[in-house]
Design an enzyme around this catalytic site. Structure first.
Site, PDB file in Angstrom:
ATOM      1  N   GLY A  11       0.655  -1.148   0.023  1.00  0.00           N
ATOM      2  CA  GLY A  11       0.082  -0.145   0.090  1.00  0.00           C
ATOM      3  C   GLY A  11       0.942   1.327  -0.146  1.00  0.00           C
ATOM      4  CB  SER A  39      -0.228  -7.938  -3.142  1.00  0.00           C
ATOM      5  OG  SER A  39      -0.965  -7.183  -3.635  1.00  0.00           O
ATOM      6  CB  CYS A 126      -3.511  11.931   7.909  1.00  0.00           C
ATOM      7  SG  CYS A 126      -5.147  11.710   7.073  1.00  0.00           S
ATOM      8  CG  HIS A 233      -4.000  15.603   4.373  1.00  0.00           C
ATOM      9  ND1 HIS A 233      -4.003  14.946   3.063  1.00  0.00           N
ATOM     10  CD2 HIS A 233      -4.214  14.737   5.308  1.00  0.00           C
ATOM     11  CE1 HIS A 233      -4.500  13.846   3.211  1.00  0.00           C
ATOM     12  NE2 HIS A 233      -4.685  13.494   4.356  1.00  0.00           N
TER      13      HIS A 233
HETATM   14  P1  A2P Z   1      -2.924  -5.994  -1.321  1.00  0.00           P
HETATM   15  O1  A2P Z   1      -1.953  -5.500  -2.238  1.00  0.00           O
HETATM   16  O2  A2P Z   1      -2.887  -7.411  -1.228  1.00  0.00           O
HETATM   17  O3  A2P Z   1      -4.312  -5.376  -1.554  1.00  0.00           O
HETATM   18  P2  A2P Z   1      -3.738   1.225   0.142  1.00  0.00           P
HETATM   19  O4  A2P Z   1      -4.815   1.621   1.178  1.00  0.00           O
HETATM   20  O5  A2P Z   1      -2.728   1.919  -0.156  1.00  0.00           O
HETATM   21  O6  A2P Z   1      -4.487   0.706  -1.102  1.00  0.00           O
HETATM   22  O7  A2P Z   1      -2.911  -0.171   0.614  1.00  0.00           O
HETATM   23  C1  A2P Z   1      -3.594  -1.174   1.544  1.00  0.00           C
HETATM   24  C2  A2P Z   1      -2.715  -2.163   1.859  1.00  0.00           C
HETATM   25  O8  A2P Z   1      -3.383  -3.247   2.959  1.00  0.00           O
HETATM   26  C3  A2P Z   1      -2.236  -3.210   0.774  1.00  0.00           C
HETATM   27  O9  A2P Z   1      -0.780  -3.524   0.911  1.00  0.00           O
HETATM   28  C4  A2P Z   1      -3.070  -4.227   0.805  1.00  0.00           C
HETATM   29  O10 A2P Z   1      -2.711  -5.312   0.292  1.00  0.00           O
HETATM   30  C5  A2P Z   1      -3.037  -4.400   2.321  1.00  0.00           C
HETATM   31  N1  A2P Z   1      -4.144  -5.568   2.659  1.00  0.00           N
HETATM   32  C6  A2P Z   1      -5.583  -5.179   2.631  1.00  0.00           C
HETATM   33  N2  A2P Z   1      -6.218  -6.062   3.117  1.00  0.00           N
HETATM   34  C7  A2P Z   1      -5.415  -6.862   3.739  1.00  0.00           C
HETATM   35  C8  A2P Z   1      -5.344  -8.168   4.545  1.00  0.00           C
HETATM   36  N3  A2P Z   1      -6.756  -8.742   5.060  1.00  0.00           N
HETATM   37  N4  A2P Z   1      -4.372  -8.655   5.145  1.00  0.00           N
HETATM   38  C9  A2P Z   1      -3.274  -8.117   4.720  1.00  0.00           C
HETATM   39  N5  A2P Z   1      -2.945  -7.049   4.054  1.00  0.00           N
HETATM   40  C10 A2P Z   1      -3.990  -6.669   3.531  1.00  0.00           C
END
Ligand code: A2P
Length: 327
Positions: A11, A39, A126, A233
């Site tokens: 993320g 991912s 934030c 921001h």
């Molecule tokens: P993924 O890449 O697999 O979706 P952002 O808010 O910038 O989009 O990032 C969200 C982050 O949180 C990403 O790295 C996403 O991984 C991760 N994420 C979302 N759901 C889960 C989960 N259930 N377990 C672990 N990581 C998660």
């Protein structure tokens, strides 16, 4: 040497956490990068090594880490943080899931320090982080009576999905993340609406400001607005102090406050700007002037990089704070 896990490593905030860990030279000998199933299995090059991202599961959360830096949304945090905590890990959580839980510390290292009654520590909202940094020295010097915030928040605060809505909106595509186009627009709506008519984002600023500053009776109000800016921001802070102050005295205080940079030279059009703030660690303040509609009241314009001081940097600074407390 620490054993560290980053949850949400793909993320926007997770990636910044990795950048900041490197910049701050946090000593670790084990790093695990967690994502959702989507991912998992991705190769990530970091500090000359290749890491493979892993899906976070209950079994994996049941392993002890010295620090878990978590930025994967509220529901992931609600589910996994208590498991990490139970296993003995210290979780620094960027979501809003635990911020207002009484025995959970809500920390901005320039302002307060963790008591560590629980092993989950919450990283604040934030816009709130960048606002309490300049408010703290005013609280110490003059006392605070009332704060009214108006925010101008960048799309990166909504993660990859928010950023995509701005980029794709500029090409004429319909929004997928926001209820309206953010390109060429201003949305007076961040997070869900509450029955009061305020949004959850506004309520977070109100509640978290009081908790971080330790002022439960402080009068705080907020209007939170999403603007078509990629990063950083801006917050217009209107503050009423308990005791008289002058613009000059406030400027001097900010000049001496660690983590705050004063840019306030309107004759030369110098004031904090989002574009100049991105990538910087400090909170920038300017346009300081009296609000003569109320006693002891002032306007302050405040910018900060929402992914750094507003999220990843603050989280790593909490880790450093605990590291220094344990030395
Ligand atoms: P993924 O890449 O697999 O979706 P952002 O808010 O910038 O989009 O990032 C969200 C982050 O949180 C990403 O790295 C996403 O991984 C991760 N994420 C979302 N759901 C889960 C989960 N259930 N377990 C672990 N990581 C998660």
């Amino acid at each position: 040497m620490y054993k560290i896990a980053v949850v949400g490593a793909t993320g926007l905030v997770g990636q910044k956490m990795l950048e900041v860990l490197e910049r701050k030279a946090i000593p670790f000998d084990s790093l695990t990068l967690f994502t959702s199933a989507r991912s998992a299995g991705k190769e990530v090059e970091y500090q000359g090594k290749t890491y493979i991202t892993e899906e976070l599961t209950e079994e994996k959360a049941n392993e002890k880490y010295d620090f878990v830096l978590m930025s994967a949304g509220g529901s992931t945090s609600l589910k996994f943080s208590p498991i990490f905590e139970e296993a003995g890990s210290v979780v620094i959580d960027n979501s809003s899931a635990f911020r207002m839980v009484e025995d959970i510390d809500l920390i901005v290292p320039e302002v307060n320090a963790p008591k560590l009654e629980r092993r989950i520590i919450a990283n604040p909202n934030c816009s709130t982080i960048q606002s309490v940094v300049p408010l703290k020295p005013l609280q110490e010097q003059f006392g605070l009576k009332r704060v009214a915030y108006t925010t101008y928040q960048a799309v990166s605060g909504s993660g990859v999905a928010g950023r995509n809505d701005l980029i794709n909106g500029a090409k004429g595509e319909a929004p997928k993340n926001y209820p309206h186009p953010i390109y060429n627009n201003v949305l007076p709506h961040i997070d869900d609406f509450l029955d009061t008519g305020y949004t959850k984002e506004e309520q977070k600023m109100i509640d978290e400001t009081k908790k971080i500053l330790g002022l439960p009776d402080l009068k705080v109000t907020a209007t939170c607005v999403r603007v078509p800016v990629q990063d950083s921001h801006s917050v217009a802070i209107n503050v009423t102090l308990e005791n008289p102050a002058t613009v000059e005295a406030i400027r001097e205080i900010f000049e001496q406050t660690e983590g705050v940079v004063l840019i306030d030279d309107v004759e030369n059009n110098q004031y904090p700007l989002a574009v100049n703030t991105t990538g910087k660690e400090e909170v920038f303040v300017g346009r300081i002037r009296e609000d003569d509609t109320l006693e002891n009241s002032f306007h302050i314009w405040c910018t900060a990089d929402n992914l750094l001081k507003g999220a990843a940097l603050n989280a790593v600074q909490i880790l450093e704070q605990i590291h220094n407390q344990n030395k």
